[in-house]
Design a protein around this motif. Sequence first.
Motif, short mmCIF file in Angstrom:
data_model
loop_
_atom_site.label_atom_id
_atom_site.label_comp_id
_atom_site.label_asym_id
_atom_site.label_seq_id
_atom_site.Cartn_x
_atom_site.Cartn_y
_atom_site.Cartn_z
N LEU A 46 0.79 -1.22 0.17
CA LEU A 46 -0.06 -0.01 -0.13
C LEU A 46 0.90 1.08 0.03
N ASP A 47 0.17 2.41 -0.55
CA ASP A 47 1.08 3.81 -0.67
C ASP A 47 0.46 4.27 0.76
N ALA A 48 1.59 4.30 1.53
CA ALA A 48 1.33 4.93 2.96
C ALA A 48 0.72 6.34 3.17
N ARG A 49 1.07 7.18 1.99
CA ARG A 49 0.70 8.47 1.92
C ARG A 49 -1.01 8.32 1.78
N LYS A 50 -1.21 7.67 0.95
CA LYS A 50 -2.80 7.46 0.34
C LYS A 50 -3.61 6.78 1.57
N VAL A 51 -3.04 6.16 2.40
CA VAL A 51 -3.84 5.77 3.57
C VAL A 51 -3.69 6.34 4.78
N GLY A 52 -3.08 7.60 4.67
CA GLY A 52 -3.10 8.61 5.64
C GLY A 52 -1.76 8.38 6.70
N LEU A 53 -0.75 7.59 6.37
CA LEU A 53 0.27 7.48 7.21
C LEU A 53 1.78 7.72 6.54
N ILE B 236 1.51 -3.57 18.83
CA ILE B 236 1.28 -2.23 18.25
C ILE B 236 1.32 -2.25 16.93
N PRO B 237 0.08 -1.58 16.30
CA PRO B 237 -0.30 -1.61 15.00
C PRO B 237 0.65 -0.85 14.04
N ASN B 238 1.00 0.27 14.48
CA ASN B 238 1.55 1.05 13.72
C ASN B 238 3.08 0.81 13.61
N VAL B 239 3.51 -0.18 14.33
CA VAL B 239 5.02 -0.67 14.32
C VAL B 239 5.12 -1.77 13.15
N LEU B 240 5.79 -1.14 12.06
CA LEU B 240 5.85 -2.33 10.91
C LEU B 240 7.12 -3.17 10.99
N GLU B 241 7.98 -2.76 11.63
CA GLU B 241 9.37 -3.75 11.78
C GLU B 241 9.96 -3.47 13.20
N CYS B 242 10.35 -4.54 13.44
CA CYS B 242 11.06 -4.56 15.00
C CYS B 242 12.45 -5.29 14.79
N HIS B 243 13.53 -5.05 15.05
CA HIS B 243 14.88 -5.64 14.76
C HIS B 243 15.76 -5.54 16.19
N LEU B 244 16.06 -6.75 16.53
CA LEU B 244 16.92 -6.79 17.68
C LEU B 244 18.43 -6.51 16.94
N MET B 245 18.96 -5.68 17.83
CA MET B 245 20.48 -5.29 16.99
C MET B 245 21.50 -5.41 18.02
N ALA B 246 22.59 -5.52 17.34
CA ALA B 246 24.08 -5.46 18.00
C ALA B 246 24.57 -4.05 17.65
N GLY B 247 24.91 -3.37 18.72
CA GLY B 247 25.21 -1.82 18.42
C GLY B 247 24.85 -1.28 19.88
N THR B 248 24.52 -0.09 19.52
CA THR B 248 24.37 1.10 20.90
C THR B 248 22.95 0.51 21.12
N ALA B 249 21.99 0.31 20.37
CA ALA B 249 20.49 0.13 20.64
C ALA B 249 20.27 -1.49 20.80
N ASP B 250 19.31 -1.83 21.60
CA ASP B 250 19.00 -3.16 21.53
C ASP B 250 18.06 -3.39 20.46
N PHE B 251 17.03 -2.43 20.03
CA PHE B 251 16.03 -2.64 19.14
C PHE B 251 16.00 -1.38 18.27
N ILE B 252 15.62 -1.67 16.93
CA ILE B 252 15.04 -0.71 16.23
C ILE B 252 13.75 -0.90 15.60
N LEU B 253 12.79 0.08 15.84
CA LEU B 253 11.42 -0.02 15.25
C LEU B 253 11.32 0.98 13.98
N GLN C 201 1.06 6.38 24.32
CA GLN C 201 0.02 4.89 24.70
C GLN C 201 0.54 3.91 24.53
N HIS C 202 1.81 3.82 23.50
CA HIS C 202 2.06 2.28 23.25
C HIS C 202 3.45 2.45 23.50
N LEU C 203 4.48 3.12 22.96
CA LEU C 203 5.90 2.96 22.99
C LEU C 203 6.33 3.05 24.41
#
Length: 152
Positions: A56-63, A91-108, A124-126
């Motif tokens: 989907l086109d994120a702009r056309k669906v309002g995101l 959390i519906p607005n989270v499209l991806e969640c990655h466990l990381m090696a580096g300074t952060a534990d996760f990137i969303l 409300q969520h994060l």
Amino acid sequence: MQTDSLDRRILAVLQRRGRISNADLSEEVNLSPSACHRRVQRLEEAGFIKNYVALLDARKVGLPATVFVEITLQGQTDDILDAFERAVRLIPNVLECHLMAGTADFILKVVAEDTDDFARIHRQHLARLPGVAQMQSSFALRTVFRSTALPV
């Protein structure tokens, strides 16, 4: 399962045009329709093809806003990691969640209507995710390119 160059050509075409007919696909990869159909079925059964989706086109669906959120947890015990991973999936607005090696534990990767909507998602969520010690958000100014196609 071993793949050959013909399988990889089929996969490359299907990544670009998932709705292509078997007849058109077989013509593009220079294979008979029945042999092409059998190969696609074999690739599906072996798990090379996980699903067929509409992008989907994120702009056309309002995101239109994309935000990358770096999360550092209070620790990395199995309990903390498992609790975080279970909660972030909801959390519906989270499209991806990655466990990381580096300074952060996760990137969303988070989508939102605008900065106000992201503030709502954050509040409300994060901010309620278990085990979070620190969060840093970065707004994408422009998407230079986006692809879902893997180099096969």
